[in-house]
Scaffold this active site. Structure first.
Site, short mmCIF file in Angstrom:
data_model
loop_
_atom_site.label_atom_id
_atom_site.label_comp_id
_atom_site.label_asym_id
_atom_site.label_seq_id
_atom_site.Cartn_x
_atom_site.Cartn_y
_atom_site.Cartn_z
N ASP A 151 0.82 -1.22 0.00
CA ASP A 151 0.00 0.00 0.00
C ASP A 151 0.85 1.26 0.00
O ASP A 151 0.69 2.14 -0.86
CB ASP A 151 -0.92 0.02 1.23
CG ASP A 151 -2.06 -0.98 1.12
OD1 ASP A 151 -2.23 -1.56 0.04
OD2 ASP A 151 -2.76 -1.18 2.12
N SER B 53 -4.54 -9.30 7.54
CA SER B 53 -4.05 -7.94 7.70
C SER B 53 -3.49 -7.85 9.11
O SER B 53 -4.20 -8.11 10.09
CB SER B 53 -5.21 -6.95 7.52
OG SER B 53 -4.79 -5.65 7.85
N ARG C 103 0.07 4.66 17.70
CA ARG C 103 -0.25 5.68 16.70
C ARG C 103 0.11 7.11 17.12
O ARG C 103 0.65 7.87 16.31
CB ARG C 103 -1.72 5.59 16.30
CG ARG C 103 -2.12 4.31 15.59
CD ARG C 103 -1.08 3.84 14.60
NE ARG C 103 -1.53 2.73 13.76
CZ ARG C 103 -0.70 1.82 13.26
NH1 ARG C 103 0.58 1.88 13.53
NH2 ARG C 103 -1.17 0.85 12.49
N ASP D 280 -7.30 3.74 12.60
CA ASP D 280 -5.99 4.36 12.53
C ASP D 280 -6.00 5.71 11.84
O ASP D 280 -5.22 6.60 12.19
CB ASP D 280 -5.00 3.42 11.82
CG ASP D 280 -4.51 2.31 12.74
OD1 ASP D 280 -4.65 2.47 13.97
OD2 ASP D 280 -4.00 1.30 12.24
#
Length: 410
Positions: A14, A178, A94, A123
């Protein structure tokens, strides 16, 4: 001069496809920034991959100790767990990543920050709230939400796009779980997990450890020490927090500790199902709570439980850089002054079994807790206490009896 954009770069398909896309659609100079929060071998070969994909520069920032000391430990001290199961592995990382992205953007004079988070997940919120709180002037680019210019819908599309731009890297179109990994945990989503009626394929899925069935038949004793809520040693070996988590990951993975299958409520309004492996984190949280049981009084523990739930929600929703998080953390920190001592437990087939806790600040009194009468406790004192403590119940019962009697007399 071209405007610069800092891309949160993982090295995966990605974010690799995003590099030529940013150059093609916006004319940016792309500066990649990979934040190392303990994801291990995933960082191998990133420099060459980023440059081949058209980035002008790659930063690899080691944030492991910062992540452990300034993000993980405040949550451990609070016992912050989202929806009773999720130990916030991705959520805590994060804001640490967002802060470093802002630091690099300032250093490079970049006008924008780009991330590869999807438009359905948490996210995107965590990254963007962090960036907005720290750098409100910096533009945020989220390709997966820009469906008018980001037209790729699958891994095959991304691989083809990369090839069209001269980037022929060994990415596979095969679909797999994932995953998000850091020192604290690894999360798994996708495949059979998308159907809550299906059992996880643990043989295929697990990365950090084994199932309890495959754990050793012999238990293993572990001793930890804490000072003011912070772990300081494992089995007599003094270590910094990051090394303690590494050691506990090894021990927990071996004994099938910390595997959680959860359907959670995302911030964006949908439910999602995932499996989290948090072997070391599960042990650390349990050991810390074991010590708190000895040293915190009842009222503080009661309030702290409320604050733990509040902090978990704050962190899960990406609101790290807020006055509320600072205030809750300040309360939690004040409760840790005497959370010092030694904790012993046995790891056995997915279980953490208590084996003794000691603290110089223990509020446990053997003479008070025993059945014998001591100087501090007279059994007769309980009479008056129960009379007063139960008075509201007695008064209400008398009133209800009076009301019922009045009804019958009508």
């Amino acid at each position: 001069m071209k405007e610069k954009v800092v891309l949160a770069y993982s090295g995966g398909l990605d974010t690799t496809a995003i590099i030529p896309w940013l150059k093609e659609h916006f004319g940016y100079e792309v500066i990649c920034c990979c934040i190392d929060c303990g994801q291990g071998s995933e960082l191998d070969g990133l420099d060459e991959r980023a440059k081949l994909s058209g980035a002008s520069k790659l930063y690899i920032e080691d944030l492991v100790d910062d992540f452990c000391d300034n993000y993980i430990m405040p949550c451990v001290k609070a016992n912050a767990v989202y929806e009773n199961k999720y130990l916030l592995g991705t959520s805590m990382a994060r804001p640490a990543i967002a802060k470093r992205l802002v630091d690099i953007a300032r250093k490079e004079g970049a006008s924008a920050i780009c991330h590869g988070a999807t438009g359905k997940g948490n996210d995107q919120i965590r990254f963007e709230l962090g960036i907005k709180a720290l750098a409100p002037d910096i533009k945020i680019i989220a390709p997966w939400r820009m469906t008018d210019v980001w037209t790729m819908q699958s891994r095959e599309d991304e691989i083809e796009y990369c090839k069209q731009h001269g980037i022929d890297l060994p990415f596979s179109a095969d679909s797999s779980y994932s995953r998000d990994r850091n020192l604290w945990h690894i999360s798994h989503e996708g495949l059979e997990l998308e159907d809550p009626s299906q059992e996880p394929n643990y043989e295929h899925l697990l990365v950090l450890g084994v199932t309890p069935e495959k754990a050793p038949d012999e238990g293993e004793y572990v001793t930890m020490t804490f000072e003011k809520g912070v772990p300081t040693s494992v089995n007599g070996q003094k270590m910094k927090v990051s090394d303690i988590i590494r050691k506990l990951n090894e021990l927990g993975g071996k004994h099938g500790i910390g595997i959680v299958d959860i359907v959670e409520n995302r911030v964006v309004g949908m439910k999602s199902r995932g499996v989290y492996e948090t072997p070391g984190g599960t042990i650390l949280m349990e050991a810390h709570q074991q010590l708190e049981e000895l040293v915190l009084d009842r009222a503080t523990m009661e309030t702290k439980k409320t604050m733990a739930d509040k902090l978990a929600q704050i962190v899960y929703e990406g609101k790290w850089f807020t006055p509320l998080r600072e205030a809750v953390q300040a309360f939690v920190e004040s409760t840790q002054e005497y959370v010092t001592g030694e904790v012993k437990f046995k790891l056995y087939k997915g279980n953490i079994i208590k084996a003794g806790t000691t603290s110089p600040y223990s509020l446990y009194s053997e003479s008070l807790a025993s059945f014998t009468t001591g100087d501090l406790y007279d059994h007769h004192d309980a009479d008056g206490f129960i009379t007063l403590f139960g008075l509201p119940l007695k008064v209400r019962a008398m009133k209800m009896a009076e009301v019922e009697s009045a009804k019958k007399g009508q």
